[in-house]
Design an enzyme around this catalytic site. Sequence first.
Site, PDB file in Angstrom:
ATOM      1  N   HIS A  18      -5.623  30.425  -2.303  1.00 21.20           N
ATOM      2  CA  HIS A  18      -4.467  30.403  -3.364  1.00 21.20           C
ATOM      3  C   HIS A  18      -4.825  32.109  -3.640  1.00 21.20           C
ATOM      4  O   HIS A  18      -3.634  32.137  -4.142  1.00 21.20           O
ATOM      5  CB  HIS A  18      -4.395  29.449  -4.202  1.00 21.20           C
ATOM      6  CG  HIS A  18      -4.353  28.518  -3.869  1.00 21.20           C
ATOM      7  ND1 HIS A  18      -5.129  26.780  -4.970  1.00 21.20           N
ATOM      8  CD2 HIS A  18      -4.383  27.243  -2.853  1.00 21.20           C
ATOM      9  CE1 HIS A  18      -4.869  26.401  -4.246  1.00 21.20           C
ATOM     10  NE2 HIS A  18      -4.003  26.353  -3.110  1.00 21.20           N
ATOM     11  N   ARG A  34       0.098  33.574   7.462  1.00 22.24           N
ATOM     12  CA  ARG A  34      -0.237  33.264   6.010  1.00 22.24           C
ATOM     13  C   ARG A  34      -1.800  32.651   7.175  1.00 22.24           C
ATOM     14  O   ARG A  34      -1.829  31.695   7.864  1.00 22.24           O
ATOM     15  CB  ARG A  34       0.326  31.747   5.326  1.00 22.24           C
ATOM     16  CG  ARG A  34      -1.270  31.468   3.763  1.00 22.24           C
ATOM     17  CD  ARG A  34      -1.216  30.382   4.483  1.00 22.24           C
ATOM     18  NE  ARG A  34      -1.957  29.434   3.248  1.00 22.24           N
ATOM     19  CZ  ARG A  34      -1.897  28.514   3.157  1.00 22.24           C
ATOM     20  NH1 ARG A  34      -1.310  28.078   3.502  1.00 22.24           N
ATOM     21  NH2 ARG A  34      -3.074  28.225   1.600  1.00 22.24           N
ATOM     22  N   ASN A  38       3.848  29.944   8.170  1.00 16.99           N
ATOM     23  CA  ASN A  38       2.177  29.643   7.445  1.00 16.99           C
ATOM     24  C   ASN A  38       2.203  28.074   8.247  1.00 16.99           C
ATOM     25  O   ASN A  38       3.225  27.256   8.016  1.00 16.99           O
ATOM     26  CB  ASN A  38       2.803  28.565   5.531  1.00 16.99           C
ATOM     27  CG  ASN A  38       1.738  28.521   4.898  1.00 16.99           C
ATOM     28  OD1 ASN A  38       0.807  27.567   5.853  1.00 16.99           O
ATOM     29  ND2 ASN A  38       2.389  28.245   4.057  1.00 16.99           N
ATOM     30  N   ARG A  44      -9.182  15.697  -4.542  1.00 21.72           N
ATOM     31  CA  ARG A  44      -9.807  15.672  -4.116  1.00 21.72           C
ATOM     32  C   ARG A  44     -10.500  15.978  -5.489  1.00 21.72           C
ATOM     33  O   ARG A  44      -9.986  16.483  -6.084  1.00 21.72           O
ATOM     34  CB  ARG A  44      -9.821  17.867  -3.513  1.00 21.72           C
ATOM     35  CG  ARG A  44      -9.175  18.164  -2.533  1.00 21.72           C
ATOM     36  CD  ARG A  44      -8.837  19.783  -2.367  1.00 21.72           C
ATOM     37  NE  ARG A  44      -7.662  19.817  -1.330  1.00 21.72           N
ATOM     38  CZ  ARG A  44      -6.508  20.494  -0.960  1.00 21.72           C
ATOM     39  NH1 ARG A  44      -7.602  21.814  -2.006  1.00 21.72           N
ATOM     40  NH2 ARG A  44      -5.406  20.622  -1.277  1.00 21.72           N
ATOM     41  N   GLU A  84       4.572  32.947  -2.359  1.00 20.70           N
ATOM     42  CA  GLU A  84       3.611  33.300  -1.468  1.00 20.70           C
ATOM     43  C   GLU A  84       4.141  33.849  -0.379  1.00 20.70           C
ATOM     44  O   GLU A  84       4.140  34.653   0.585  1.00 20.70           O
ATOM     45  CB  GLU A  84       2.945  32.010  -0.265  1.00 20.70           C
ATOM     46  CG  GLU A  84       2.386  31.935  -2.157  1.00 20.70           C
ATOM     47  CD  GLU A  84       1.323  30.404  -1.203  1.00 20.70           C
ATOM     48  OE1 GLU A  84       0.131  29.997  -0.645  1.00 20.70           O
ATOM     49  OE2 GLU A  84       1.759  29.219  -1.748  1.00 20.70           O
TER      50      GLU A  84
END
Length: 397
Positions: A179, A90, A8, A240, A382
């Site tokens: 995601h 990823r 990742n 955010r 993940e």
Amino acid sequence: MSITMAVNAGSSSLKFQLYTMPEETVIAKGLVERIGINDSVFKLEYGDDQEVKLVEDIATHDRAVEILFEQLEANNVIHSFDEITGIGHRVVAGGELFKDSALIDDEVIDQVDALAEFAPLHNAAEAAVMRAFKERVPNATMAAVFDTSFHTTLPAENYLYSLPYEYYEDFKARKYGAHGTSHRYVSRRAAEMLGKNIEDLKIITCHLGNGASITAVEGGKAVDTSMGFTPLAGVTMGTRTGDIDASIIPFLMKKLEINDINEMLNIFQKQSGLLGISGISSDMREIMAAKETNERAKIAYDIFINRVQKYIGQYIAVMNGVDAIVFTAGIGENSAPVREDVINGITVFGAEIDAERNDTRKEAVISTEASKVVVLNIPTNEEVEIAREVERLKANA
């Protein structure tokens, strides 16, 4: 020994995890932080709680990959590069081009690089890391696992914006989500825990971390998701904004005398959310610790809970029902109060939290026996999902 590695890469980081497959046994994991910044940090965990930590200037992702392989060999995690038969990368943005994970060749790497306009902080770094791995382990099966691919099943009414249609046709301006690897993993795991076929279930997955997104999964496929063209949209996040009225952009630029749109976007990306509202932190743990005495921290917390509840309600409407709600990621899987407050505000839908069951950070059903909607806590994984995708593509190659 056959090893599959999940990788990742971020703009200044590189995370990795090594598995023996198909056993899915973790034999090593680690990360490289501050790539391209002074005092970069390399960490490796392996064996019986053995650790390696190096601090040095690591200028590029290529150098980070070089150090990774040096340390894997030096610490006998691997004895030969040939032991690594699969590598999964990823990738944040696959656009409309990649509707599934893909075996990596030079063309795919170039396409990932070209899609950087949809994820400028990530895709370019991910392409660079692919090239570095391909050079060092040319015989391994490499696969790109796209965060957006799980969301390519969204119907047009859920992925299109109400803009002139030619903007979608010409520029691919649409909702892509993010995601996806996490949402896919926890939705499948939820079905397994319930002992039911995922094709028969309506599931809402809540990936709540510093970045947060909610996804409606019907019959095993994503039908709507909260993040949009970029990961800026959706619920309130650590730094955010989540959803806002676009008209506030020119309004604030005028008031703040900002001429560069990138400066405004930087505020929305890095100075807003929990941090912007509370004025103290983007970390939910610090928000929760302060909210009893700090009014702005309380407002930030309440807004976060409110936005998650609204998306859950919206997605119950999208699917005309829900069988299970899943919490995952840093906040979702670790904060019992957040889970309780979210569910206690939507009991009208038939969900009911069991306080004793909810007191956990582990995989568990956390709703009462009487709850019409099953609520689950499922730590995301993940990395293992990426490793599984590599094995799937390897078997079908």
